[in-house]
Design an enzyme around this catalytic site. Structure first.
Site, PDB file in Angstrom:
ATOM      1  N   GLY A 363     -40.947 -76.436 100.189  1.00  0.00           N
ATOM      2  CA  GLY A 363     -39.751 -75.842  99.625  1.00  0.00           C
ATOM      3  C   GLY A 363     -38.626 -76.841  99.538  1.00  0.00           C
ATOM      4  O   GLY A 363     -38.695 -77.930 100.125  1.00  0.00           O
ATOM      5  N   PRO A 364     -37.576 -76.496  98.814  1.00  0.00           N
ATOM      6  CA  PRO A 364     -36.433 -77.412  98.672  1.00  0.00           C
ATOM      7  C   PRO A 364     -35.696 -77.604  99.989  1.00  0.00           C
ATOM      8  O   PRO A 364     -35.915 -76.863 100.952  1.00  0.00           O
ATOM      9  CB  PRO A 364     -35.549 -76.713  97.625  1.00  0.00           C
ATOM     10  CG  PRO A 364     -35.953 -75.284  97.672  1.00  0.00           C
ATOM     11  CD  PRO A 364     -37.394 -75.245  98.056  1.00  0.00           C
ATOM     12  N   PRO A 365     -34.825 -78.608 100.066  1.00  0.00           N
ATOM     13  CA  PRO A 365     -34.097 -78.867 101.323  1.00  0.00           C
ATOM     14  C   PRO A 365     -33.194 -77.699 101.703  1.00  0.00           C
ATOM     15  O   PRO A 365     -32.592 -77.050 100.846  1.00  0.00           O
ATOM     16  CB  PRO A 365     -33.272 -80.123 101.003  1.00  0.00           C
ATOM     17  CG  PRO A 365     -33.929 -80.747  99.828  1.00  0.00           C
ATOM     18  CD  PRO A 365     -34.536 -79.632  99.036  1.00  0.00           C
ATOM     19  N   GLY A 366     -33.126 -77.457 103.012  1.00  0.00           N
ATOM     20  CA  GLY A 366     -32.161 -76.489 103.525  1.00  0.00           C
ATOM     21  C   GLY A 366     -32.615 -75.052 103.543  1.00  0.00           C
ATOM     22  O   GLY A 366     -31.801 -74.169 103.823  1.00  0.00           O
ATOM     23  N   VAL A 367     -33.921 -74.770 103.280  1.00  0.00           N
ATOM     24  CA  VAL A 367     -34.366 -73.378 103.271  1.00  0.00           C
ATOM     25  C   VAL A 367     -34.947 -72.946 104.611  1.00  0.00           C
ATOM     26  O   VAL A 367     -35.349 -71.793 104.760  1.00  0.00           O
ATOM     27  CB  VAL A 367     -35.401 -73.138 102.150  1.00  0.00           C
ATOM     28  CG1 VAL A 367     -34.775 -73.361 100.796  1.00  0.00           C
ATOM     29  CG2 VAL A 367     -36.618 -74.030 102.328  1.00  0.00           C
ATOM     30  N   LYS A 369     -37.422 -74.830 106.743  1.00  0.00           N
ATOM     31  CA  LYS A 369     -38.809 -75.174 107.072  1.00  0.00           C
ATOM     32  C   LYS A 369     -38.938 -75.647 108.513  1.00  0.00           C
ATOM     33  O   LYS A 369     -39.796 -75.184 109.259  1.00  0.00           O
ATOM     34  CB  LYS A 369     -39.306 -76.266 106.109  1.00  0.00           C
ATOM     35  CG  LYS A 369     -39.265 -75.871 104.646  1.00  0.00           C
ATOM     36  CD  LYS A 369     -39.850 -76.944 103.757  1.00  0.00           C
ATOM     37  CE  LYS A 369     -39.013 -78.214 103.736  1.00  0.00           C
ATOM     38  NZ  LYS A 369     -37.674 -78.003 103.163  1.00  0.00           N
ATOM     39  N   THR A 370     -38.075 -76.566 108.913  1.00  0.00           N
ATOM     40  CA  THR A 370     -38.149 -77.106 110.280  1.00  0.00           C
ATOM     41  C   THR A 370     -37.809 -76.046 111.313  1.00  0.00           C
ATOM     42  O   THR A 370     -38.484 -75.913 112.346  1.00  0.00           O
ATOM     43  CB  THR A 370     -37.203 -78.313 110.412  1.00  0.00           C
ATOM     44  OG1 THR A 370     -37.533 -79.289 109.423  1.00  0.00           O
ATOM     45  CG2 THR A 370     -37.321 -78.933 111.788  1.00  0.00           C
ATOM     46  N   SER A 686     -40.749 -73.435  79.672  1.00  0.00           N
ATOM     47  CA  SER A 686     -40.125 -72.109  79.646  1.00  0.00           C
ATOM     48  C   SER A 686     -39.034 -71.987  78.593  1.00  0.00           C
ATOM     49  O   SER A 686     -38.369 -70.955  78.541  1.00  0.00           O
ATOM     50  CB  SER A 686     -39.539 -71.779  81.026  1.00  0.00           C
ATOM     51  OG  SER A 686     -38.492 -72.672  81.346  1.00  0.00           O
ATOM     52  N   LYS A 729     -34.315 -66.674  87.882  1.00  0.00           N
ATOM     53  CA  LYS A 729     -33.763 -66.561  86.529  1.00  0.00           C
ATOM     54  C   LYS A 729     -33.098 -65.209  86.304  1.00  0.00           C
ATOM     55  O   LYS A 729     -32.005 -65.127  85.719  1.00  0.00           O
ATOM     56  CB  LYS A 729     -34.876 -66.787  85.510  1.00  0.00           C
ATOM     57  CG  LYS A 729     -35.413 -68.220  85.484  1.00  0.00           C
ATOM     58  CD  LYS A 729     -36.532 -68.374  84.473  1.00  0.00           C
ATOM     59  CE  LYS A 729     -37.036 -69.820  84.446  1.00  0.00           C
ATOM     60  NZ  LYS A 729     -38.125 -70.011  83.475  1.00  0.00           N
TER      61      LYS A 729
END
Length: 828
Positions: A363-367, A369-370, A686, A729
């Site tokens: 996933g993107p940074p800051g979600v 994970k760690t 898209s 979206k």
């Protein structure tokens, strides 16, 4: 008897006198002098005013500062001033060259400087066999002198060997004998006969050589004495070392250390292979000297093996309800991820051992994970170990170095397990997609064994050279994208995708987690502080643009710090409320602007929907038609995928020109320019329906409805293909006030992930053909005449599903007009 300088025999000249201290200038000798006495400086000035000739004579006593005629030798040298330089301290630096011997007849005057009348000393011509023999002897003796006296440069010897005049030879050699006394030098200067001078010079050099030989003997004797002393010291040290070996001391300490290691090996529970290896290393260590380098290497190896947790485990918890409570307490949302983790833990609770592949959180940074991996460790009662792999490019970082290298250590896997103290921790391999490889190896390849459940029960570290069981370790990996993870490594991982947080999730995370944390860190817990929902939404929309919540937390921390400053200045009694209007005053001018729908319908302007790593947003698509030759221009920092979508869109519209009632050769007379105004890189399948709609609107001169947004990819036959990021979206469309969203029919399955509150405020039209997109988006006066009867579509209105059935022949070409000519029959 012949004399040299016969032409100057009677030449008595008046010259200024420069008294010298402890130095005698011989003919043919260039000397550098520093002159500081007033009378001497006056003599130099007088000489410079004449023909630069000056008489150089030595003082009898160097300590005499103001010499008289009696204090100066009568024989000296007439010299030329070659260079004169005045120094800042008042002294004069002068370079003089001796020309010929001379004798003072009388002193003409003594102020402001000595002026003397001098006559040259005539030298007899000494070119005979005796002189030649003397010259050779003097040159040989001087060569011996040079070998003994290292202060004389070898180049001087070469220049002396080239002199063939007795007088010049004597004067040149004496100038390079620095240890000769002043009286002896003056005696040589006063000798007019070159042969006598050479004989006297020979005596002086022989004496100097004897002195140098004695000095050399003394140095040799001192050196031998020092060597003997050093040898005795070395032998004494050896004796002491032998006595220490025989009598104990350091050896006893070494024995005690080996005894302690032996006891530790008996107490430590290890694998059979490790126990046998350590016993061999201990046996080898006993035979080594305590201070040897090899003993240190063996001792460090034994310490590493003994410190590893071979069978030490932490007690695990298999309470699924407690694990679920901890996950809910630490993280908001992530329903699917939490369910998968709980399933993972449930299988472990039943089997009492690890089963299944390794989890990979992408996933993107800051979600989170760690922090999610930390929560798993807390929920299971295991210890947590984190290893960041970002920038790692050496295989030895994973597998360690072999013991043959100086300073070798085990790899980071073994080091981290030693730090954890147990062999069943939760081991987080962070940023696994940031590894790279070079000539030192590929760390991703080394991880294949670590993360394979069929192989990691015998992981072999290069330093240990022992099989270590990693099967009880719960490995979890994290990555931002899958592109940086090699396919063989992906095959060993179970990918769990963590999407970016929605606006509602960010709002709840801020209220439940971030604001209380920042209030505590800023000392505002006891203060009546209220940060409204409007204020948080303002920060989310206008001051952050991210998938996670790190920037949101930084902005909330900035708000709390400014409130803390106000509290310190005004006191804690007044309650403080931070609303949406106060945010610009606290955080400054908004950094970002949200996409908004247009105020009126426009030709060639379509609102597309885009999903980026920072979330969803509106994407303006503009199309313009100008006279030309059929050229297509697509701009807006696009990558290859979107450029190909643009070409497909043009081809589709070009194939429908007759159906649109336009000339078939229209595209041969116009150029089409499609532009995406936002200056950010764009890619992805898209934007096809968006470009088709914009081009069709520009070609037909028909406006696009301002409250319609769309997403989807197209084929050349007009089919609408499914897309990704639908949730983000639709959230962006809802946030921008869009009323209708057109999306692919195949994305119907993804609507269950959309929040109900969003579905209630949007009208969703699910289509499978571009004609239905144009029917929904364009302000066509007669859609059926241009596009034919409508197809079957699905609508979501007010959160409910409506199916609109199409005509049986929907999508077919309308019947030809009776006036249209029939095609000519084919010839058989």
């Amino acid at each position: 008897m012949f004399f040299k300088n016969d032409d100057k025999a009677a030449a008595v000249v008046a010259l200024p006198l420069l008294p010298l201290r402890d130095i005698i200038v011989f003919p043919h000798m260039i000397s550098q002098l520093f002159v500081g006495r007033e009378r001497s400086i006056a003599a130099l000035e007088e000489a410079m005013g004449r023909d630069k000739e000056i008489f150089l004579a030595a003082q009898r006593h160097a300590k005499t500062n103001d010499p008289t005629a009696e204090d100066i030798f009568t024989v000296g040298t007439v010299g030329d001033i070659r260079q004169l330089l005045r120094l800042p301290d008042g002294t004069v630096k002068v370079l003089v060259e001796g020309k010929r011997r001379a004798r003072i007849l009388r002193y003409a005057e003594q102020t402001p400087c000595f002026m003397v009348e001098a006559e040259p000393i005539l030298e007899p011509d000494a070119r005979d066999v005796t002189s030649e023999a003397l010259m050779r002897s003097v040159q040989a003796t001087f060569e011996t002198y040079v070998k003994l006296n290292k202060k004389v440069q070898p180049e001087v010897l070469m220049s002396v060997q080239a002199i063939d005049e007795p007088s010049r030879l004597a004067d040149t050699i004496i100038a390079h004998l620095p240890t000769v006394k002043l009286a002896d030098r003056q005696g040589l200067l006063e000798m007019a006969d070159p042969r006598q001078r050479l004989e006297r010079l020979m005596e002086i050099m022989q004496s100097e050589i004897e002195i140098l030989q004695v000095e050399k003997k003394i140095r040799s004797r001192v050196k031998r004495q020092m060597e003997r002393t050093q040898k005795e010291y070395y032998l004494n040290e050896q004796m002491q070392a032998i006595q220490k070996e025989l009598g104990g001391g350091e050896r006893d300490e070494f024995k005690n250390e080996i005894q302690e290691l032996t006891e530790a090996v008996k107490r430590k529970r290890m694998s059979k292979e490790a126990t046998e290896k350590i016993k061999k290393e201990l046996k080898k260590l006993k035979m080594m000297h305590p201070t040897s380098a090899e003993a240190t290497v063996v001792r460090n190896y034994i310490d590493w093996v003994l410190d590893l947790p071979w069978f030490e485990k932490s007690e695990e918890r298999f309470d699924i309800e407690e694990a679920e409570r901890i996950l809910e307490e630490d993280h908001y949302g992530m329903k699917k991820i939490k369910e998968r983790i709980l399933e993972y833990l449930a299988v472990q609770a039943l089997t009492k051992q690890l089963r299944g592949p390794v989890l990979c959180l992408v996933g993107p940074p800051g979600v989170g994970k760690t922090s999610l991996a930390k929560s798993i460790a807390r929920a299971t009662g295991r210890r947590f170990v984190r290893l960041s792999l970002g920038g790692v490019r050496d295989e030895a970082e994973i597998r360690g170095h072999r013991r043959t290298y100086i300073g070798a250590l085990p790899g980071k896997i073994i080091q981290s397990l030693k730090k954890a103290g147990t062999n069943n921790p939760v081991f987080l391999l962070d940023e696994v997609d940031k590894m790279s490889s070079d000539f030192r190896g590929d760390p991703a390849a080394a991880l294949l064994e670590v993360l394979d459940r069929e192989q990691n029960n015998s992981f072999n570290d290069h330093y240990l050279d022992l099989d270590y069981d990693l099967s009880d370790v719960m490995f979890i990996t994290t990555a931002n994208t899958l592109g940086g993870i090699p396919i063989p490594l992906q095959d060993r991982l179970e990918i769990l995708s963590l999407g970016g947080y929605t606006e509602f999730e960010k709002l709840n995370i801020a209220v439940k987690y971030l604001i209380p944390r920042q209030r505590k860190e800023c000392g505002l817990e006891e203060l009546k502080l209220s940060i409204t929902e409007t204020a948080v939404r303002t920060i989310i929309h206008h001051y952050t643009k991210e998938s996670g919540v790190r920037s949101l937390e930084r902005e909330l921390a900035s708000v709390c710090r400014k409130v803390a400053r106000r509290v310190v200045a005004e006191g804690k009694d007044k309650p403080i409320e931070v609303n949406g209007k106060a945010i610009p005053k606290l955080l400054g001018v908004p950094k970002y602007q949200l996409g908004r729908k247009e105020a009126k319908d426009e030709i060639g302007l379509v609102k597309g929907l885009v999903y980026m790593s920072t979330g969803g947003d509106l994407l303006d698509t503009e199309a313009s038609v100008v006279p030309g030759k059929g050229k297509l221009v697509i701009t807006g920092l696009l990558k290859k995928g979107m450029e190909e979508s643009g070409r497909a869109a043009v081809s589709y519209v070009r194939g429908r020109l007759e159906r649109f009632g336009l000339p078939a050769d229209l595209f041969d007379r116009i150029d089409i320019h499609v532009h995406f105004p936002d200056f950010v890189p764009k890619d992805g399948p898209s934007a096809g329906v968006t470009m088709v709609t914009a081009i069709a609107s520009a070609v037909l001169k028909v406006p696009v409805k301002c409250d319609v947004a769309m997403t989807g990819e197209i084929t050349l036959r007009g089919r609408v293909q499914p897309i990704g990021g639908l949730k983000e979206k639709l959230l962006a469309a809802h946030r921008a006030g869009i009323g209708t969203v057109v999306l692919p029919l195949d994305n119907r399955k993804d609507l269950r992930d959309i929040p109900r509150r969003v579905l209630r405020h949007l009208r969703l039209v699910l289509v499978d053909h571009v004609d239905e997109v144009l029917r929904e988006a364009l302000r066509l006066p007669d859609p059926e005449a241009m596009l034919g009867p409508p197809r079957t579509t699905i609508e979501f209105r007010d959160g409910e599903l409506f199916v609109r059935q199409g005509a049986p022949n929907a999508g077919e070409l309308p019947p030809k007009s009776p006036t249209s000519p029939e095609p000519a029959p084919a010839l058989s």
